[in-house]
Design a protein around this motif. Sequence first.
Motif, mmCIF file in Angstrom:
data_model
loop_
_atom_site.group_PDB
_atom_site.id
_atom_site.type_symbol
_atom_site.label_atom_id
_atom_site.label_comp_id
_atom_site.label_asym_id
_atom_site.label_seq_id
_atom_site.Cartn_x
_atom_site.Cartn_y
_atom_site.Cartn_z
ATOM 1 N N PHE A 80 0.696 -1.458 -0.023
ATOM 2 C CA PHE A 80 0.000 -0.042 -0.025
ATOM 3 C C PHE A 80 0.661 1.245 0.182
ATOM 4 C CE2 PHE A 80 -3.027 3.170 1.238
ATOM 5 C CZ PHE A 80 -4.307 2.537 0.737
ATOM 6 N N PRO A 81 0.618 2.155 -1.077
ATOM 7 C CA PRO A 81 1.404 3.338 -1.107
ATOM 8 C C PRO A 81 1.643 4.125 0.143
ATOM 9 C CG PRO A 81 0.000 3.261 -3.073
ATOM 10 C CD PRO A 81 -0.391 2.109 -1.932
ATOM 11 N N THR A 82 2.825 4.667 0.571
ATOM 12 C CA THR A 82 2.833 5.623 1.644
ATOM 13 C C THR A 82 1.799 6.717 1.453
ATOM 14 O OG1 THR A 82 5.091 4.911 1.851
ATOM 15 C CG2 THR A 82 4.265 6.969 3.204
ATOM 16 N N CYS A 83 0.812 6.994 2.617
ATOM 17 C CA CYS A 83 0.001 8.211 2.508
ATOM 18 C C CYS A 83 0.398 9.081 3.826
ATOM 19 C CB CYS A 83 -1.601 7.764 2.647
ATOM 20 S SG CYS A 83 -1.902 6.726 1.403
ATOM 21 N N VAL A 84 0.230 10.358 3.612
ATOM 22 C CA VAL A 84 0.422 11.166 4.767
ATOM 23 C C VAL A 84 -0.898 12.420 4.772
ATOM 24 C CG1 VAL A 84 1.786 13.014 5.862
ATOM 25 C CG2 VAL A 84 2.971 11.198 4.665
ATOM 26 N N SER A 85 -1.742 12.047 5.813
ATOM 27 C CA SER A 85 -2.982 12.596 5.815
ATOM 28 C C SER A 85 -2.881 13.585 7.088
ATOM 29 C CB SER A 85 -4.118 11.740 5.875
ATOM 30 O OG SER A 85 -3.979 10.695 4.660
ATOM 31 N N HIS A 92 -5.857 8.420 2.927
ATOM 32 C CA HIS A 92 -5.315 8.209 1.418
ATOM 33 C C HIS A 92 -4.777 9.213 0.708
ATOM 34 C CE1 HIS A 92 -8.818 5.012 1.673
ATOM 35 N NE2 HIS A 92 -7.433 4.660 2.188
ATOM 36 N N PHE A 93 -4.036 10.452 1.385
ATOM 37 C CA PHE A 93 -3.502 11.382 0.736
ATOM 38 C C PHE A 93 -1.998 11.167 0.359
ATOM 39 C CE2 PHE A 93 -1.464 15.723 0.451
ATOM 40 C CZ PHE A 93 -2.335 16.410 -0.473
ATOM 41 N N SER A 94 -1.896 10.844 -1.008
ATOM 42 C CA SER A 94 -0.520 10.701 -1.227
ATOM 43 C C SER A 94 -0.253 11.391 -2.755
ATOM 44 C CB SER A 94 -0.629 8.992 -1.637
ATOM 45 O OG SER A 94 0.853 8.798 -1.919
ATOM 46 N N PRO A 95 0.109 12.727 -2.647
ATOM 47 C CA PRO A 95 -0.132 13.724 -3.595
ATOM 48 C C PRO A 95 0.786 13.232 -4.950
ATOM 49 C CG PRO A 95 1.074 14.701 -2.072
ATOM 50 C CD PRO A 95 0.428 13.474 -1.491
ATOM 51 N N LEU A 96 0.603 13.941 -6.092
ATOM 52 C CA LEU A 96 1.317 13.981 -7.189
ATOM 53 C C LEU A 96 2.714 14.688 -7.084
ATOM 54 C CD1 LEU A 96 -1.441 14.052 -10.084
ATOM 55 C CD2 LEU A 96 -0.128 11.897 -9.162
ATOM 56 N N ALA A 97 3.604 14.347 -7.918
ATOM 57 C CA ALA A 97 4.958 15.217 -7.573
ATOM 58 C C ALA A 97 4.895 16.557 -7.617
ATOM 59 C CB ALA A 97 5.954 14.513 -8.730
ATOM 60 N N THR A 98 3.783 17.015 -8.498
ATOM 61 C CA THR A 98 3.737 18.580 -8.509
ATOM 62 C C THR A 98 3.048 19.341 -7.306
ATOM 63 O OG1 THR A 98 1.574 17.969 -9.746
ATOM 64 C CG2 THR A 98 3.532 18.589 -10.953
ATOM 65 N N ASP A 99 2.556 18.454 -6.393
ATOM 66 C CA ASP A 99 1.805 19.027 -5.235
ATOM 67 C C ASP A 99 2.939 19.688 -4.142
ATOM 68 O OD1 ASP A 99 -1.002 18.691 -3.791
ATOM 69 O OD2 ASP A 99 0.655 18.708 -2.516
ATOM 70 N N ASP A 100 2.533 20.999 -3.681
ATOM 71 C CA ASP A 100 3.256 21.723 -2.822
ATOM 72 C C ASP A 100 2.884 21.430 -1.440
ATOM 73 O OD1 ASP A 100 4.894 22.693 -5.111
ATOM 74 O OD2 ASP A 100 3.628 24.379 -5.572
ATOM 75 N N ALA A 101 1.959 20.563 -0.981
ATOM 76 C CA ALA A 101 1.538 20.765 0.297
ATOM 77 C C ALA A 101 2.824 20.262 1.396
ATOM 78 C CB ALA A 101 0.277 19.819 0.664
ATOM 79 N N VAL A 102 2.875 21.174 2.600
ATOM 80 C CA VAL A 102 3.959 21.152 3.427
ATOM 81 C C VAL A 102 3.244 20.732 4.850
ATOM 82 C CG1 VAL A 102 5.641 22.373 2.138
ATOM 83 C CG2 VAL A 102 4.125 23.568 3.782
ATOM 84 N N LEU A 103 4.063 20.352 5.552
ATOM 85 C CA LEU A 103 3.672 20.019 6.944
ATOM 86 C C LEU A 103 4.006 21.389 7.835
ATOM 87 C CD1 LEU A 103 4.831 16.450 7.784
ATOM 88 C CD2 LEU A 103 2.801 17.080 7.189
ATOM 89 N N VAL A 109 -0.320 14.162 11.866
ATOM 90 C CA VAL A 109 0.057 13.496 10.800
ATOM 91 C C VAL A 109 -0.151 12.133 10.947
ATOM 92 C CG1 VAL A 109 1.961 13.402 9.093
ATOM 93 C CG2 VAL A 109 1.902 15.594 10.518
ATOM 94 N N LYS A 110 -1.040 11.568 9.847
ATOM 95 C CA LYS A 110 -1.163 10.116 9.936
ATOM 96 C C LYS A 110 -0.613 9.409 8.723
ATOM 97 C CE LYS A 110 -5.208 11.836 9.768
ATOM 98 N NZ LYS A 110 -4.870 13.074 10.283
ATOM 99 N N ILE A 111 0.198 8.678 9.032
ATOM 100 C CA ILE A 111 1.101 7.809 8.148
ATOM 101 C C ILE A 111 0.569 6.412 7.874
ATOM 102 C CG2 ILE A 111 3.576 7.043 7.568
ATOM 103 C CD1 ILE A 111 4.080 9.200 9.504
ATOM 104 N N ASP A 112 0.434 5.974 6.746
ATOM 105 C CA ASP A 112 -0.253 4.875 6.253
ATOM 106 C C ASP A 112 0.458 4.377 5.203
ATOM 107 O OD1 ASP A 112 -2.084 2.787 5.880
ATOM 108 O OD2 ASP A 112 -3.891 4.230 5.434
#
Length: 392
Positions: A80-85, A92-103, A109-112
């Motif tokens: 299951f791909p790494t998700c950081v929600s 299920h938040f596992s953005p595309l390479a172009t996404d700029d979201a930061v912590l 932070v939920k890591i799955d």
Amino acid sequence: MSSDDEVREEKELDLSSNDVVTKYKAAAEILNNALKLVVSECKPKAKIVDLCEKGDSFIREQTGNVYKNAKRKIERGIAFPTCVSVNNTVCHFSPLATDDAVLEENDMVKIDMGCHIDGFIAVVAHTHVITSGPVTGRAADVLAAANTAAEVAVRLVRPGKKNKDVTEAIQKVAAAYDCKIVEGVLSHQLKQFVIDGNKVVLSVSNADTKVDDAEFEENEVYAIDIVTSTGEGKPKLLDEKQTTIYKRAVDKNYHLKMKASRFIFSEISQKFPIMPFTARALEEKRARLGLVECMNHELLQPYPVLHEKPGDLVAHIKFTVLLMPNGSDKITSHPLQELKPTKSIEDNAEIKAWLALGTKSKKKGGGKKKKGKKGDAAEADPMEATNGASQE
């Protein structure tokens, strides 16, 4: 004749085989280390997509280093791909390479993530708050609720108990912390190459969601998935464009019309025939276009990004448990931060009784009991941190 062969085949692929147990535990060790790496990188201004990539790369690299010289080719890698929600985003938040979201500081932070070796799957989810001190207030409540529910669940997922026992118990635990178990989350039995087996534990039973009653049995494996919220626990899909994780629906066929769709579906069928994958791993220019037609004809099962309301906090704890003959063996986890919840379960006799249950089976003969007790105390340690903290 063939049914005997099937029984023998089925027999070889459960926990009665030492080889199977070894593969589950090897996948779990890699996964626990991948989780540790991602947690260590959770700092203010860290890009979420970078964290997802680090988790996935670690799993690919480490699984590539085991069973290299096996007599037959052993499939292994990401289950299951790494998700950081973050915060009110549920999963299920596992953005595309172009996404700029930061912590940011104080983010929850939920890591799955998931890993497999020869199709034997280990999954894990963990919640980390970006803070230098103890976690306090409602953030501590929702995280303590998820952790206590997970500790109760691991004691109730045992041979002879039923799936509904777990559903009822985790809801009572969440309520004790004035939180809700999030609806629509399913805990599944795991089998070889099957991440969503037929035996299921519901997070919340209601009129809309029904599952068959099931009893846990020895030599089964489960992914127990606990998601708690300070909000209503009824998450919503806000934007389909956020969905990046899919799984090939193996029972569906359709002749795709668009060239881009055929290209992308061929790539999926070769690279990710069974396990969930992220669109980041596809030829990105064509991916979005091709995925739409695949989705429209149900060739892919989406894992949507769900949200509670802004301001709500969501915690997620998931673990893999092997129902061994000598008791339950929780093989994936990560230590929690110090929690100082505003609620206490000290006066809740029912929850205390569940937490007092052992996770090891009692064997005949003297002297074994003492050993069991020691193991149980070790299992309960995370709870002591939570409960002790709530007294301060």
